[in-house]
Design an enzyme around this catalytic site. Structure first.
Site, PDB file in Angstrom:
ATOM      1  N   GLU A 193       0.727  -1.370  -0.077  1.00  0.00           N
ATOM      2  CA  GLU A 193      -0.248   0.024   0.438  1.00  0.00           C
ATOM      3  C   GLU A 193       0.734   1.137  -0.109  1.00  0.00           C
ATOM      4  O   GLU A 193       0.698   2.034   1.186  1.00  0.00           O
ATOM      5  CB  GLU A 193      -0.917   0.252   0.819  1.00  0.00           C
ATOM      6  CG  GLU A 193      -1.856  -1.095   0.785  1.00  0.00           C
ATOM      7  CD  GLU A 193      -2.975  -1.419   2.177  1.00  0.00           C
ATOM      8  OE1 GLU A 193      -2.744  -0.226   3.568  1.00  0.00           O
ATOM      9  OE2 GLU A 193      -4.129  -1.602   1.866  1.00  0.00           O
ATOM     10  N   GLU A 313      -5.669  -7.756  -1.409  1.00  0.00           N
ATOM     11  CA  GLU A 313      -6.753  -7.227  -0.349  1.00  0.00           C
ATOM     12  C   GLU A 313      -7.329  -7.065  -0.829  1.00  0.00           C
ATOM     13  O   GLU A 313      -8.098  -6.059  -1.473  1.00  0.00           O
ATOM     14  CB  GLU A 313      -5.705  -6.394   0.928  1.00  0.00           C
ATOM     15  CG  GLU A 313      -4.649  -6.810   1.326  1.00  0.00           C
ATOM     16  CD  GLU A 313      -3.602  -5.674   2.165  1.00  0.00           C
ATOM     17  OE1 GLU A 313      -4.753  -5.315   2.800  1.00  0.00           O
ATOM     18  OE2 GLU A 313      -2.624  -5.807   3.054  1.00  0.00           O
TER      19      GLU A 313
END
Length: 500
Positions: A193, A313
């Site tokens: 991320e 995710e």
């Protein structure tokens, strides 16, 4: 996802036996063998057959525990067996660079009652070795995820003042070397991320994530050119923001270019309102607007045949109607396996762990029971497991003999009731099509609920038969099912197993 919102709540405390070095010789009937590569939007195995990653995130190595969570409750092998029995074929393992530091040891592992005995005295990397090895035996693949520079928290960029880029790359190369030629680790997710001020294509070597991914990816491939390189997005591109790691709009203009062709898989993250609000959830057309949102941020990469896409995710507590509609829409967007086979978007759900604060997990808080509603949403996009590396149970007959053994273990007992798990191991010399386990209690116990198997009970005798998704067990492989019963306090029975 936004780690300021998702916090771990409990930080305390296959089809054929294939030689590791010769996996490329697997038959065409057994997709997934050998190292993988890409072709257009598909991931292909060593024989050129398309494969689909359909897996689960199991976090903990990136935290102060320095090991996957839940080992304070269960044996790691039983959890991997349960993942397989539920139909997941890949594990994404987050880690932080702390596990490479001298003296880093895992904590909160329960060694009582025979649990995790082979992990005693090991450091974090050695425990990771054990998990990777057993996953491979079970026919599961592993993606290693550099989740954080250190266990203290997530970082916007791939480096910090304490963990420079040189350390990041050195540790990535160390992992590539550690699992070279093992066949289970199929690739590395370079950094979890990236977000503002990380950019994509801006040209600033201090903040351009695309350039950093090229440097790191090439470093990994210099050690093991067979690995896949998973590259997440950023938060903002040309003024348009989205989820952390979920914005891959820049790929169209600035693709990741590596020294080894056909190794890049782009990874998006996507979440629901239990993580954070986004403007698209308030659109009057929701959820019909969501395919357009996903197309813009990352789905176009798949649809335009640029490269494979892996939703590394996605998750939700599933408590709100909006979140339920979001998950149903996303699963449909990723393309049902029954219709599209492996020509689909790959994924790993967040998370296996129940202690993800704003998503929960596939397991409930007891670390054993399955959230069957949440797991059920994923049923249409699950995909077959892959050829195992062997090394499971042994014995059991000659020729092409179907044989199995069953081990019955009580995981918790509170007097008024108990939970138990049964592990079925293929001990024969041919793959199993189905199995049944029978036992007889010495007391008045009754099954109150059972998962991953169906059952009948006559008096004190219980017969449990495989579910549709876990009857097929490769030689040396295993499957598991669990159940609740009442009352507690009984002796552990001997379980017998029959198979076809």
């Amino acid at each position: 996802m936004f780690r300021r919102l998702r916090r771990a709540l409990c930080v305390a405390a296959a089809a054929l036996l294939i030689p590791l070095a010769g996996a490329q010789t697997a038959r065409a009937a057994d997709p997934g063998a050998g190292y993988w590569h890409t072709s257009g939007r598909q991931i292909l195995d060593a024989a050129g057959q398309p494969v689909r990653i359909a897996g689960i995130n199991w976090f903990g190595f990136e935290t102060g525990n320095h090991v996957v969570h839940g080992l304070w409750s269960r044996d790691y092998k039983s959890m991997i067996d349960q993942m397989k029995s539920l139909g997941y074929n890949t594990i994404r393992l987050p880690y932080s660079d702390d596990i490479f530091k001298s003296g880093t040891v895992p904590n909160s592992i329960d060694f009582s009652s025979g649990k995790n005995t082979d992990l005693q005295g090991l450091d974090s990397l050695q425990v990771m070795d054990k998990i990777v090895s057993y996953a491979g035996q079970d026919g599961l693949k592993v993606i290693l995820d550099r989740h954080r520079p250190d266990s203290g928290g997530q970082s916007a960029l791939w480096y910090t003042s304490a963990v420079p880029e040189s350390t990041w790359i050195a540790d990535l190369k160390a992992l590539a070397a550690r699992y070279d030629d093992k066949g289970t680790v199929i690739g590395i997710d370079l950094h979890n991320e990236p977000h503002d001020p990380a950019c994509w294509g801006c040209g600033d070597t201090a903040t351009d994530w695309r350039l950093a991914a090229q440097r790191a990816g090439n470093a990994v491939l210099s050690v093991d050119p067979d690995l896949l390189i998973f590259v997440e997005g950023v938060q903002t591109f040309n003024g348009t923001s989205g989820w952390w790691g979920g914005n891959l709009m820049g790929v169209a203009q600035y693709p990741v270019q590596l020294n080894v062709a056909n190794r890049v898989v782009y990874s998006a993250h996507d979440y629901a309102t239990s993580v954070a609000q986004q403007s698209w959830f308030n659109d009057p057309s929701f959820p019909a607007n969501m395919p357009g949102v996903w197309d813009k941020y990352w789905g176009y990469i798949f649809k335009q045949n640029i490269a494979p896409v892996w939703v590394g995710e996605f998750g939700t507590t599933l408590t709100s109607t909006i979140d339920q509609k979001w998950l149903a829409a996303l699963v449909s967007y990723m393309r049902p396996t029954s219709t599209y086979g492996a020509d689909s978007i790959s994924w790993t759900f967040w998370s296996w762990n129940p202690n993800s604060g704003d998503t929960g997990g596939i397991l409930k808080d007891d670390w054993t029971s399955v959230d069957t509603v949440k797991d059920g949403y994923l049923a249409s996009v699950k995909a077959p497991a892959f050829p195992g590396t062997g090394g499971g149970g042994g014995g059991g007959g000659g020729g092409s003999t179907a044989a199995c053994s069953a081990v019955y273990t009580v995981s918790s007992d509170w007097g008024g009731g108990f939970n138990a798990e049964v592990k079925v191991t293929n001990t024969g010399t041919t793959a199993l099509k189905s199995w049944k386990v029978t036992w007889t209690w010495s007391g008045a116990q009754k099954v109150t609920n059972m998962w991953n198997a169906s059952y009948t009970q006559t008096g004190a005798t219980v017969t449990a038969a495989n579910a549709d998704h876990n009857g097929a067990v490769p030689t040396g492989g295993s499957a598991s099912f669990g159940f609740g019963g009442a009352p507690g306090g009984g002796t552990t029975p001997t379980a017998s197993c029959t198979a076809t």
